[in-house]
Write a protein that holds these residues in place. Structure first.
Motif, short mmCIF file in Angstrom:
data_model
loop_
_atom_site.label_atom_id
_atom_site.label_comp_id
_atom_site.label_asym_id
_atom_site.label_seq_id
_atom_site.Cartn_x
_atom_site.Cartn_y
_atom_site.Cartn_z
N PHE A 155 1.08 -1.52 -0.10
CA PHE A 155 0.02 0.14 0.13
C PHE A 155 0.49 1.41 0.30
CE2 PHE A 155 -2.64 3.08 2.40
CZ PHE A 155 -3.87 3.11 1.63
N PHE A 156 2.20 0.94 0.57
CA PHE A 156 2.97 2.03 0.45
C PHE A 156 3.42 2.95 -0.10
CE2 PHE A 156 7.44 3.14 2.01
CZ PHE A 156 7.14 4.81 2.38
N ALA A 157 4.04 1.59 -0.88
CA ALA A 157 4.27 2.36 -2.74
C ALA A 157 3.31 2.11 -3.91
CB ALA A 157 5.05 0.23 -2.95
N VAL A 158 2.04 0.91 -3.29
CA VAL A 158 0.87 2.08 -4.55
C VAL A 158 0.99 3.52 -4.41
CG1 VAL A 158 -0.81 1.62 -4.97
CG2 VAL A 158 -0.03 -0.25 -4.66
N ILE A 159 0.76 4.24 -3.30
CA ILE A 159 0.51 5.26 -2.71
C ILE A 159 1.11 6.60 -2.91
CG2 ILE A 159 1.11 6.19 0.07
CD1 ILE A 159 -2.35 6.62 0.56
N THR A 160 2.62 6.09 -2.69
CA THR A 160 3.64 7.00 -3.12
C THR A 160 3.44 6.84 -4.67
OG1 THR A 160 4.85 5.14 -1.49
CG2 THR A 160 6.18 7.34 -2.93
N VAL A 161 3.52 5.75 -5.33
CA VAL A 161 3.27 6.22 -6.65
C VAL A 161 2.10 6.73 -7.11
CG1 VAL A 161 3.27 4.88 -8.93
CG2 VAL A 161 4.71 3.97 -7.13
N LEU A 162 0.96 6.50 -6.39
CA LEU A 162 0.43 7.27 -7.35
C LEU A 162 0.61 9.04 -6.92
CD1 LEU A 162 -2.77 5.31 -5.85
CD2 LEU A 162 -1.82 5.41 -8.68
N PHE A 163 0.75 9.11 -5.41
CA PHE A 163 1.09 10.61 -5.78
C PHE A 163 2.17 11.13 -6.88
CE2 PHE A 163 1.06 10.86 -0.80
CZ PHE A 163 0.38 12.52 -0.81
N ALA A 164 3.02 10.52 -6.69
CA ALA A 164 3.88 10.65 -7.91
C ALA A 164 3.58 11.07 -9.09
CB ALA A 164 5.15 9.86 -8.74
N LEU A 165 2.78 9.49 -9.94
CA LEU A 165 2.00 10.04 -11.02
C LEU A 165 1.04 11.52 -10.92
CD1 LEU A 165 0.68 6.45 -11.27
CD2 LEU A 165 2.12 8.03 -12.92
N ALA A 166 0.33 11.73 -9.92
CA ALA A 166 -0.94 12.68 -9.86
C ALA A 166 -0.13 14.74 -9.90
CB ALA A 166 -1.29 13.09 -8.30
N ALA A 167 1.62 14.24 -9.47
CA ALA A 167 2.07 15.32 -9.27
C ALA A 167 2.99 15.93 -10.98
CB ALA A 167 4.12 15.16 -8.52
N GLY A 168 3.11 14.82 -11.53
CA GLY A 168 3.48 14.71 -12.82
C GLY A 168 5.27 14.16 -13.01
N PRO A 169 5.69 14.69 -14.33
CA PRO A 169 7.31 13.97 -14.54
C PRO A 169 7.69 14.94 -14.06
CG PRO A 169 6.41 14.85 -16.80
CD PRO A 169 4.94 15.16 -15.41
N ASP A 170 8.05 16.17 -14.08
CA ASP A 170 8.97 16.69 -13.69
C ASP A 170 9.95 16.35 -12.60
OD1 ASP A 170 10.16 19.47 -12.98
OD2 ASP A 170 8.59 20.61 -12.44
#
Lengths: 222, 249
Positions: A28-43
């Motif tokens: 869950f920790f990994a998934v939530i981190t990845v989702l945050f990163a996806l939402a923040a964009g590739p910068d």
């Protein structure tokens, strides 16, 4: 003392065996981190700036989601009654339960952090402050969380209520933890102050939470 | 002088609380009109903030009440938990929505004031954040009460949570002093206008008095409501029991 060690060993074993809460919490920790990163964009420069806060909130959520497990199964199979009636000092037993929760979720979360930090482009000098702040702060999360779990153990589906109860109590640890990680990465003088306050918060909860958990468990006995 | 335990008797409480409510309500009305008159018409505008400073007369007493109500909850909870004083539990339960209301008022008016003064509705400064935490604490406390059907158990568990959460009150009170080093001093001057003009004090204290007597009136009335709701539930239960024994016969 032997009883406490037995409780910790039993809880940690159960958490790592099939059906336990450890692996799902890390996933869950990994998934939530990845989702945050996806939402923040590739910068990538933005990412390295918000990596530590993302990891701190992710660790907090992952802890929160696993809290319900601490006393639930024990209550369902009746062992909680035995624990409450036979413990010499129930507060110590509650502290052991919190320690077991930290060993089976907090510690794995910290171990997973460097991998996720690479994905989030964390600066190399920010690793140590982040890991150190998590190491000092996550035991506090487990302690406060075990108190909320003890409060709500008699309720059938308590996860939502646990989140509402636990969030305000988590905020000081989140602020000092994320503050220490940020100050340490920037080499700012507030690093030591934030770490000390974080340690103070964890130590304080180490005194309060087991006593409060014991009172809550006793009030929840039928 | 009646002892604490005599007030545990709901009949005595009723006899004492019922006549007190109109007095408190009347005092609230008087002070709020006088306070608002002073605050809006008969006090100076600030030399920097202009007329926006008048928000303070609604805001600052509300923030005081936010802390005061939580203290009432924590102290009543301790009394209820230690001495099993039933009215203390009821007082703690009924003080929570009122306190949450004051906390919301403090946050809301603060944000109205912050927009023209700071240029933002919200700033993540220690004082604002800690008051927001207080608001969430109120919500968690009320959620615990709602989650349990068994009132006695709910009272004990809510009391434990309220006492644990009381740790936050000094943090909120002193957040402005403790975190000076980490935050812009711009947020501090509100508490620190160390020489607040004497003409600003009467409306401030009138509003604080109005809030205080409102709290008293609202708390006593909602305690009375809760007590009659419980009595009604008890009577209905005995009715059902009586009816079912009749059917069995």
């Amino acid at each position: 003392m032997r009883g406490l060690r037995a409780i910790i060993a039993r809880d940690v074993t159960l958490a790592f065996r099939a059906g336990g809460g450890s692996l799902p919490a890390v996933a869950f920790f990994a998934v939530i981190t990845v989702l945050f990163a996806l939402a923040a964009g590739p910068d990538l420069t933005l990412m390295s700036k918000i990596a530590a806060p993302i990891i701190w909130t992710g660790a907090l959520f992952a802890t929160q989601i696993s809290l319900d497990q601490i006393y639930r199964a024990d209550r369902e199979d009746g062992s909680l009654d035995v624990i409450v009636t036979t413990s010499g000092e129930l507060a110590l037993t509650a502290a052991a339960k919190a320690a077991a929760h930290w060993l089976s979720t907090g510690l794995p979360l910290i171990l997973a952090t460097p991998v996720l930090a690479i994905l989030l482009n964390l600066e190399s000098e920010a690793y140590l402050p982040l890991l150190l702040s998590l190491l000092i702060g996550t035991p506090g999360l487990s302690l406060i969380g075990s108190f909320a779990a003890a409060l709500t153990v008699a309720l059938p589906r308590a996860n939502l209520l646990i989140s509402i109860i636990v969030s305000p109590l988590y905020i000081p640890i989140l602020i000092f933890g994320a503050g220490a990680a940020a100050a340490g990465a920037a080499g700012a003088p507030q690093y030591a102050a934030n770490l000390s306050l974080l340690g103070a918060a964890t130590l304080f909860t180490a005194v309060i939470a087991p006593i409060a958990s014991a009172a809550a468990l006793r009030s929840n006995m039928d | 002088m009646p002892s604490l335990y005599e007030f545990a008797n709901p009949v005595l409480f009723e006899r004492w609380a019922r006549p007190a409510i109109p007095w408190l309500a009347g005092a609230t009305a008087l002070m709020i009109f006088a306070g608002l008159y002073y605050a809006l018409f008969n006090s100076p505008a600030d030399y920097q903030q202009g007329d926006s400073v008048r928000i303070m007369y609604v805001h600052v007493p509300a923030a005081w009440m936010a802390l005061f109500c939580y203290s009432v909850i924590a102290i009543s909870s301790a009394v209820g938990f230690i001495w099993k004083h039933p009215l203390a539990d009821v007082a703690a339960k009924e003080a929570a929505p009122i306190g949450a209301g004051f906390t919301f008022l403090a946050l809301f008016t603060g944000s109205l004031w912050g927009k023209p003064m700071w240029g933002a509705w919200w700033a993540w400064d220690a004082r604002l954040t800690s008051v927001l935490i207080l608001f969430f604490l109120y919500l968690g406390y009320m959620a615990i009460w709602r989650a349990f059907d068994d009132k006695a158990r709910a009272a004990r568990l809510a009391a434990i949570l309220a006492i644990v959460g009381f740790v936050n009150i000094p943090i909120i009170k002193f957040s402005v002093d403790w975190w000076n080093s980490l935050h812009q001093p711009a947020s501090v001057f509100r508490a620190g206008g160390p020489s607040i003009h004497p003409s600003m004090l009467p409306p401030l204290f009138l509003m604080a008095g109005a809030y205080m007597s409102f709290f008293g009136a609202a708390l006593l009335q909602s305690m009375r409501n809760e007590l009659s709701a419980r009595r009604q539930a008890r009577l209905e239960r005995t009715d059902v029991k009586a009816a079912s024994t009749l059917v069995e016969q």
